[in-house]
Motif scaffolding. Structure first.
Motif, PDB file in Angstrom:
ATOM      1  N   GLU A  51      -0.606  22.193  33.554  1.00 43.86           N
ATOM      2  CA  GLU A  51      -1.251  20.944  33.147  1.00 43.86           C
ATOM      3  C   GLU A  51      -2.762  21.143  33.073  1.00 43.86           C
ATOM      4  O   GLU A  51      -3.342  21.794  33.892  1.00 43.86           O
ATOM      5  CB  GLU A  51      -0.918  19.840  34.164  1.00 43.86           C
ATOM      6  CG  GLU A  51       0.528  19.386  34.107  1.00 43.86           C
ATOM      7  CD  GLU A  51       0.842  18.616  32.845  1.00 43.86           C
ATOM      8  OE1 GLU A  51      -0.095  18.097  32.231  1.00 43.86           O
ATOM      9  OE2 GLU A  51       2.013  18.542  32.476  1.00 43.86           O
ATOM     10  N   THR A  91      15.328  11.937  27.724  1.00 44.37           N
ATOM     11  CA  THR A  91      16.706  12.291  27.374  1.00 44.37           C
ATOM     12  C   THR A  91      17.454  11.074  26.839  1.00 44.37           C
ATOM     13  O   THR A  91      17.433  10.001  27.436  1.00 44.37           O
ATOM     14  CB  THR A  91      17.448  12.850  28.607  1.00 44.37           C
ATOM     15  OG1 THR A  91      16.761  14.013  29.085  1.00 44.37           O
ATOM     16  CG2 THR A  91      18.880  13.222  28.255  1.00 44.37           C
ATOM     17  N   ASP A 112      17.349  21.831  24.482  1.00 38.36           N
ATOM     18  CA  ASP A 112      17.084  20.406  24.244  1.00 38.36           C
ATOM     19  C   ASP A 112      18.342  19.633  23.891  1.00 38.36           C
ATOM     20  O   ASP A 112      18.269  18.465  23.512  1.00 38.36           O
ATOM     21  CB  ASP A 112      16.029  20.226  23.154  1.00 38.36           C
ATOM     22  CG  ASP A 112      16.430  20.879  21.842  1.00 38.36           C
ATOM     23  OD1 ASP A 112      17.575  21.391  21.755  1.00 38.36           O
ATOM     24  OD2 ASP A 112      15.619  20.886  20.906  1.00 38.36           O
ATOM     25  N   SER A 122      10.696  13.724  36.280  1.00 41.46           N
ATOM     26  CA  SER A 122       9.521  14.272  35.604  1.00 41.46           C
ATOM     27  C   SER A 122       9.307  15.754  35.907  1.00 41.46           C
ATOM     28  O   SER A 122       8.535  16.422  35.217  1.00 41.46           O
ATOM     29  CB  SER A 122       8.269  13.485  36.013  1.00 41.46           C
ATOM     30  OG  SER A 122       8.091  13.537  37.428  1.00 41.46           O
ATOM     31  N   HIS A 143      11.913  16.189  17.746  1.00 39.71           N
ATOM     32  CA  HIS A 143      10.935  15.922  18.800  1.00 39.71           C
ATOM     33  C   HIS A 143       9.766  15.085  18.291  1.00 39.71           C
ATOM     34  O   HIS A 143       8.972  14.595  19.099  1.00 39.71           O
ATOM     35  CB  HIS A 143      10.429  17.234  19.386  1.00 39.71           C
ATOM     36  CG  HIS A 143      11.476  18.000  20.132  1.00 39.71           C
ATOM     37  ND1 HIS A 143      11.888  17.666  21.403  1.00 39.71           N
ATOM     38  CD2 HIS A 143      12.242  19.061  19.765  1.00 39.71           C
ATOM     39  CE1 HIS A 143      12.834  18.491  21.801  1.00 39.71           C
ATOM     40  NE2 HIS A 143      13.057  19.358  20.830  1.00 39.71           N
ATOM     41  N   TYR A 165       6.138  27.600  30.256  1.00 34.34           N
ATOM     42  CA  TYR A 165       5.449  26.329  30.179  1.00 34.34           C
ATOM     43  C   TYR A 165       4.025  26.473  30.682  1.00 34.34           C
ATOM     44  O   TYR A 165       3.773  27.061  31.745  1.00 34.34           O
ATOM     45  CB  TYR A 165       6.199  25.259  30.985  1.00 34.34           C
ATOM     46  CG  TYR A 165       7.480  24.884  30.330  1.00 34.34           C
ATOM     47  CD1 TYR A 165       7.521  23.910  29.340  1.00 34.34           C
ATOM     48  CD2 TYR A 165       8.678  25.527  30.662  1.00 34.34           C
ATOM     49  CE1 TYR A 165       8.698  23.581  28.718  1.00 34.34           C
ATOM     50  CE2 TYR A 165       9.841  25.203  30.032  1.00 34.34           C
ATOM     51  CZ  TYR A 165       9.859  24.211  29.066  1.00 34.34           C
ATOM     52  OH  TYR A 165      11.035  23.883  28.445  1.00 34.34           O
ATOM     53  N   PHE A 211      14.463  27.133  27.179  1.00 25.66           N
ATOM     54  CA  PHE A 211      14.308  25.759  26.700  1.00 25.66           C
ATOM     55  C   PHE A 211      15.581  25.349  25.971  1.00 25.66           C
ATOM     56  O   PHE A 211      15.959  25.943  24.959  1.00 25.66           O
ATOM     57  CB  PHE A 211      13.111  25.668  25.757  1.00 25.66           C
ATOM     58  CG  PHE A 211      12.907  24.282  25.201  1.00 25.66           C
ATOM     59  CD1 PHE A 211      12.253  23.327  25.942  1.00 25.66           C
ATOM     60  CD2 PHE A 211      13.372  23.944  23.943  1.00 25.66           C
ATOM     61  CE1 PHE A 211      12.059  22.050  25.443  1.00 25.66           C
ATOM     62  CE2 PHE A 211      13.184  22.679  23.434  1.00 25.66           C
ATOM     63  CZ  PHE A 211      12.523  21.734  24.184  1.00 25.66           C
ATOM     64  N   VAL A 225      10.871  15.415  23.380  1.00 26.93           N
ATOM     65  CA  VAL A 225       9.639  15.394  24.153  1.00 26.93           C
ATOM     66  C   VAL A 225       8.885  14.094  23.883  1.00 26.93           C
ATOM     67  O   VAL A 225       8.968  13.515  22.800  1.00 26.93           O
ATOM     68  CB  VAL A 225       8.741  16.595  23.803  1.00 26.93           C
ATOM     69  CG1 VAL A 225       9.425  17.898  24.155  1.00 26.93           C
ATOM     70  CG2 VAL A 225       8.357  16.586  22.326  1.00 26.93           C
ATOM     71  N   PRO A 270      15.705  15.559  32.267  1.00 23.95           N
ATOM     72  CA  PRO A 270      14.278  15.409  31.950  1.00 23.95           C
ATOM     73  C   PRO A 270      13.966  14.027  31.385  1.00 23.95           C
ATOM     74  O   PRO A 270      14.827  13.359  30.798  1.00 23.95           O
ATOM     75  CB  PRO A 270      14.038  16.499  30.886  1.00 23.95           C
ATOM     76  CG  PRO A 270      15.185  17.439  31.018  1.00 23.95           C
ATOM     77  CD  PRO A 270      16.346  16.620  31.481  1.00 23.95           C
ATOM     78  N   LEU A 304      17.423  15.888  24.371  1.00 21.45           N
ATOM     79  CA  LEU A 304      16.065  15.815  24.908  1.00 21.45           C
ATOM     80  C   LEU A 304      15.059  15.775  23.763  1.00 21.45           C
ATOM     81  O   LEU A 304      15.086  16.627  22.868  1.00 21.45           O
ATOM     82  CB  LEU A 304      15.782  17.026  25.806  1.00 21.45           C
ATOM     83  CG  LEU A 304      14.335  17.176  26.300  1.00 21.45           C
ATOM     84  CD1 LEU A 304      13.921  15.971  27.132  1.00 21.45           C
ATOM     85  CD2 LEU A 304      14.169  18.465  27.081  1.00 21.45           C
ATOM     86  N   ASN A 313      12.075  19.831  32.515  1.00 24.66           N
ATOM     87  CA  ASN A 313      11.682  19.837  31.110  1.00 24.66           C
ATOM     88  C   ASN A 313      12.655  20.582  30.216  1.00 24.66           C
ATOM     89  O   ASN A 313      12.327  20.969  29.093  1.00 24.66           O
ATOM     90  CB  ASN A 313      10.273  20.438  30.951  1.00 24.66           C
ATOM     91  CG  ASN A 313      10.094  21.703  31.765  1.00 24.66           C
ATOM     92  OD1 ASN A 313      11.055  22.430  32.008  1.00 24.66           O
ATOM     93  ND2 ASN A 313       8.877  21.964  32.201  1.00 24.66           N
ATOM     94  N   THR A 314      13.863  20.799  30.704  1.00 17.48           N
ATOM     95  CA  THR A 314      14.889  21.463  29.913  1.00 17.48           C
ATOM     96  C   THR A 314      16.269  21.036  30.411  1.00 17.48           C
ATOM     97  O   THR A 314      16.423  20.644  31.574  1.00 17.48           O
ATOM     98  CB  THR A 314      14.747  22.996  30.001  1.00 17.48           C
ATOM     99  OG1 THR A 314      15.829  23.626  29.298  1.00 17.48           O
ATOM    100  CG2 THR A 314      14.759  23.461  31.438  1.00 17.48           C
TER     101      THR A 314
END
Length: 397
Positions: free
Chosen positions: A397, A94, A5, A51, A234, A394, A3, A158, A91, A156, A54-55
């Motif tokens: 979902e 950003t 960011d 989408s 974040h 991660y 990860f 979230v 991501p 980044l 995520n990193t």
């Protein structure tokens, strides 16, 4: 997957192709005239929100990106081909900052949203363009302009509606596991959570919100204690903060002092963020006798002088989590309606987020500068801000 960011990159748009100097040479045509074509435009550089990402880890290792240049013109009025635009995927969430001017170029908050960060060079003109009644054989051409070069910082943050605050082992990860499908690691030692975790909370059909769990804070985090305050940025995009408090900590610490410590670190990071809507959530009430729960929680509220919303839950057993999530959903919907009905309220919210962004960026930069100075003065200094060794899995979902 690691990860990351934050990343710094250098982008360069393609140069424009030069115009061509050429004259028509054809049998039986003694006065052919000029036929030099124009060059092609250079490719521009775009950032596009994806989408599926995520990193920013890819940009930690490849920092230079260049779009193709346009080709030069040719004879017979042939124009050079245009350089293809370079589209870099980042991501959703950003923010792009120009490192040389410190200007915020844009904020990609929706999937598919694009931002041009470097303009390609314009094409040069061939000598055909300069032909006139008094200049039948022009020898003038123009060169293509160079492409734009920029040094960018990608940040980044979230995207979540609700953010969780609290000391390590306050039960934030357990809470997000209880109310969503996210499965962050949970263990009985401090700093189990090393990176932000996101969970989607479904209250009922077509009603859901996103909650973000960030690594726990401790007193002195603004000076680098524990994991520091780097992940607090974040919470800038969240609308509501849930401050989880362990009412029966295993080390015997005072819950009142724990709350004050977190609020103090929050104020050091961003006074605007500290002023956001915040609810007090007493966790682990199941370890207290039923006849003492209300009195223990009320004593903390009285000593703090707290006048905001208060909830008591047990994230492990799920007790009290459903009423809390329903109240959060109602608050979010009411806030969204206010912003939709009043452009002034929406603009105020946007201004607050920009202010929090600026304060967070200034604080993080100040900490980095202090650490850089300490590293220069002390060869044995351990820079804990390097997140290359942080591994994150991660949750589905």
């Amino acid at each position: 997957m690691k990860f990351v960011d934050e990343a710094t990159i250098r982008v360069q748009a393609g140069n424009g192709g030069h115009g061509c100097l050429s004259f028509r040479r054809e049998k039986y045509v003694p006065k052919g005239g000029p036929d030099g074509g124009d060059g092609g435009d250079g490719g521009s550089v775009y950032l596009e929100a994806d989408s599926a990402l995520n990193t920013l880890v890819d940009y930690r290792f490849q920092r230079s990106h260049k779009a193709p240049s346009g080709e030069g013109g040719a004879g017979r009025n042939c124009s050079g081909s245009k350089g293809e635009d370079l589209v870099l995927q980042v991501p959703v969430g950003t923010t792009i900052v120009d490192m040389d001017t410190h200007e915020v170029l844009g904020d990609l908050t929706h999937a598919g949203e694009q931002l041009k960060v470097a303009q390609g060079g314009f094409h040069g003109l061939g000598n055909t363009r300069f032909k006139s009644s008094i200049n039948r054989a022009p020898r003038q051409t123009t060169k293509g302009t160079p492409g734009e070069v920029r040094n960018l910082r990608l940040e980044l943050k979230v995207l979540a509606d609700v953010g969780l605050l609290g000391l390590p082992n306050a039960g934030k990860s357990t809470f997000i596991r209880a109310v969503s499908a996210a499965r962050p690691k949970v263990a009985n030692y401090p700093f189990t959570t090393l990176v932000p975790n996101l969970g989607v909370v479904s209250v009922q059909a077509h009603q859901s919100f996103v909650v973000a769990d960030i690594p726990g804070l401790i007193e002195g985090a603004a000076e680098g204690a524990g994991l520091g305050i780097r992940f607090l940025k974040h919470l800038v995009r969240t609308r509501l903060l849930l401050h989880l408090v362990d009412v029966a900590p295993y080390d015997g610490t005072n819950p009142v002092e724990s709350v004050r410590a977190i609020v103090g670190e929050l104020n050091k990071f961003s006074a605007t963020l500290a002023g956001r809507e915040r609810w007090l959530v007493f966790n682990k009430v199941d370890v207290l006798p039923e006849d003492e729960r209300e009195s223990v929680c009320q004593a903390v509220v009285d000593e703090l002088g707290w006048d905001g919303p208060v909830y008591s839950i047990s994230a492990l057993s799920g007790e009290g989590t459903k009423p809390l999530c329903q109240a959060v959903m109602r608050w979010i919907e009411r806030r969204a309606e206010e912003e939709a009905d009043s452009p002034e309220v929406a603009e105020q919210e946007a201004a607050l987020r920009r202010k929090m962004d600026d304060e967070a960026r200034a604080q993080i930069d100040a900490i980095k500068e202090a650490r850089r100075a300490a590293r220069i003065n002390d060869d044995d200094f351990d820079d804990d801000d390097d997140d290359d060794d942080v591994e994150v899995v991660y949750a589905p979902e």
